[in-house]
Write a protein that holds these residues in place. Structure first.
Motif, short mmCIF file in Angstrom:
data_model
loop_
_atom_site.label_atom_id
_atom_site.label_comp_id
_atom_site.label_asym_id
_atom_site.label_seq_id
_atom_site.Cartn_x
_atom_site.Cartn_y
_atom_site.Cartn_z
N UNK A 79 0.83 -1.21 0.00
CA UNK A 79 0.00 0.00 0.00
C UNK A 79 0.87 1.26 0.00
N UNK A 80 1.92 1.26 0.82
CA UNK A 80 2.82 2.41 0.90
C UNK A 80 3.54 2.63 -0.43
N UNK A 81 3.99 1.53 -1.04
CA UNK A 81 4.67 1.63 -2.33
C UNK A 81 3.74 2.20 -3.39
N UNK A 82 2.48 1.74 -3.40
CA UNK A 82 1.53 2.21 -4.41
C UNK A 82 1.24 3.70 -4.25
N UNK A 83 1.33 4.19 -3.04
CA UNK A 83 1.05 5.61 -2.78
C UNK A 83 2.30 6.48 -2.94
N UNK A 84 3.44 5.86 -3.19
CA UNK A 84 4.68 6.63 -3.35
C UNK A 84 4.68 7.38 -4.67
#
Length: 442
Positions: A79-84
């Motif tokens: 999730x964090x990677x996708x929002x980066x």
């Protein structure tokens, strides 16, 4: 009072039917029809219930966490990677590929979709309303038809647009050439054609739009009477080059007619800006080097097998110099000293008398080799020449090498080939080349 879950209701029904079959109140066939199971399954369930009771009907994995389920830590990382900033614009399918390639996370599309949608993240890929239409059947052989086009877009994720020239094989959907430039131009299409010729060979035909690079504007002005009398218009420089290679150039009537290359742009506009960002690419030169390798990666994901395995590409003859074909050519006449005028400049043919006085020659112009002269089937070098006054003898210009500045247009994408150099007193040749390749297509 809490409502029973659907699973509990189904389990209760199954136990009731199996019990009735065990007691002989209904037949095995009737039980099978009631539960939508086979008679063999009913017999197995009947035996299990008689030996172990109702617990036999409960699946052994009920309430257990799947063995291969992702941990909360991995889910949060995804999730964090996708929002980066790097991955935020990637569609879900592309993100699956990028996770495997760059983050060492292997995950299925359905699992990723569940994780991200549960987190309130939607795929940025736009879904257009489906329009029913018949797609033209693919050509059976690779190399029979190449669709060629260009797409202006913000490829580097900035407000500045650059134009990606590309070509796709109709039979396989394989990208066979990509080249990025500032604007749609003749040199961009020459570079794409160069890639096709050197990697695959000579295709049978090229399908392109009716841009003046491909088709002379005067072609549409011919009346039926003109055509009946045999009147034709001169081919464009690109069309002339295709004639020399024996490639049929087919002008499309609409964007829908060359749908495969149009759909290619949708895919690349979604993927390439992210690929550029991951690779740290911010310039046209860097992009053109990257694209040479990216085509193989793209084709491994999206290309299909041709219906006929035998390729329709033809090998290039050893006596054909591609640089002398993919260039601009004009007719000129040399004087008694082998000098000709071109774009307000004078050039002398370096031929040791091989070109007779007053002969008609072809002037070859290219960002790769500058200016050359062709007489019959032989190509000669030229040197800039200044005609002196009648009272003085003419003499060649003193040679002082001048290299193109890095900011010049013809540096775009030429980091892989030998740079052109010009005489110090003829720097305006650069302007001549720019005028030829950016504005004059016919």
């Amino acid at each position: 009072m809490r409502k029973k879950s659907l699973a509990t209701v189904k389990l209760g029904k199954k136990y009731q039917v199996i019990s009735m079959a065990a007691e002989g109140r209904i037949t095995i066939r009737e039980a099978a029809e009631s539960l939508g199971l086979s008679e063999r399954q009913i017999k197995r369930l009947k035996k299990g219930v008689m030996e172990e009771g109702p617990a036999f009907l409960i699946h052994k994995n009920t309430g257990r966490k799947p063995q291969h389920a992702f941990t909360d830590e991995i889910k949060n990382k995804i999730i964090v990677l996708k929002q980066s900033d790097i991955y935020k614009d990637a569609n879900f399918m592309h993100f699956v590929e990028l996770l495997a390639e760059h983050e060492d996370i292997s995950i299925s599309y359905s699992c990723l979709h569940t994780i991200l949608t549960n987190a309130g993240i939607k795929s940025p890929k736009k879904r257009r309303r489906f329009k029913s239409h018949r797609r033209r059947k693919r050509k059976p052989q690779e190399g029979l038809l190449i669709q060629m086009d260009a797409s202006p877009f913000e490829w580097f994720g900035t407000d500045e647009k650059f134009t990606l020239h590309g070509a796709i094989d109709d039979a396989t959907g394989k990208i066979v050439g990509l080249y990025l430039a500032k604007n749609e131009c003749l040199q961009g299409y020459f570079e794409v054609t160069w890639q096709i010729l050197t990697k695959y060979g000579i295709p049978v035909s090229i399908y392109a739009d009716r841009h003046s690079i491909f088709l002379s504007p005067n072609a549409s002005k011919l009346t039926i009477e003109d055509q009946l009398t045999g009147k034709v218009v001169n081919a464009t420089q690109f069309g002339r080059a295709m004639n020399e290679l024996g490639i049929t150039l087919i002008p499309a009537r609409s964007p829908q007619a060359k749908g495969r290359v149009e759909r290619l742009w949708e895919t690349l506009q979604s993927r390439l800006p992210i690929e550029f960002k991951i690779a740290g690419i911010t310039t046209v030169d860097q992009a053109n080097v990257f694209l040479l390798q990216y085509m193989d990666k793209f084709n491994s994901l999206f290309a299909v097998e041709a219906q006929v395995s035998e390729s329709a590409y033809r090998p290039i003859s050893d006596d054909v110099d591609i640089a002398h074909v993919l260039c601009v050519k004009y007719q000129r006449t040399v004087d008694n000293g082998g000098v000709f005028s071109f774009y307000g400049k004078h050039f002398k043919v370096v031929c040791d008398g091989a070109v007779p006085p007053r002969a008609r020659i072809k002037v070859l112009v290219s960002p790769v080799f500058a200016v050359k002269a062709q007489y019959k089937d032989t190509v000669f070098d030229t040197i800039p020449y200044v005609k002196s006054k009648k009272t003085q003898k003419s003499k060649p210009v003193e040679k002082k090498t001048y290299s193109l500045p890095d900011s010049h247009y013809y540096k775009y994408g030429h980091s892989l080939v030998k740079k052109v150099s010009f005489e110090d007193s003829d720097r305006d040749i650069l302007n001549m080349l720019e005028e030829i390749f950016l504005t004059n297509y016919a």
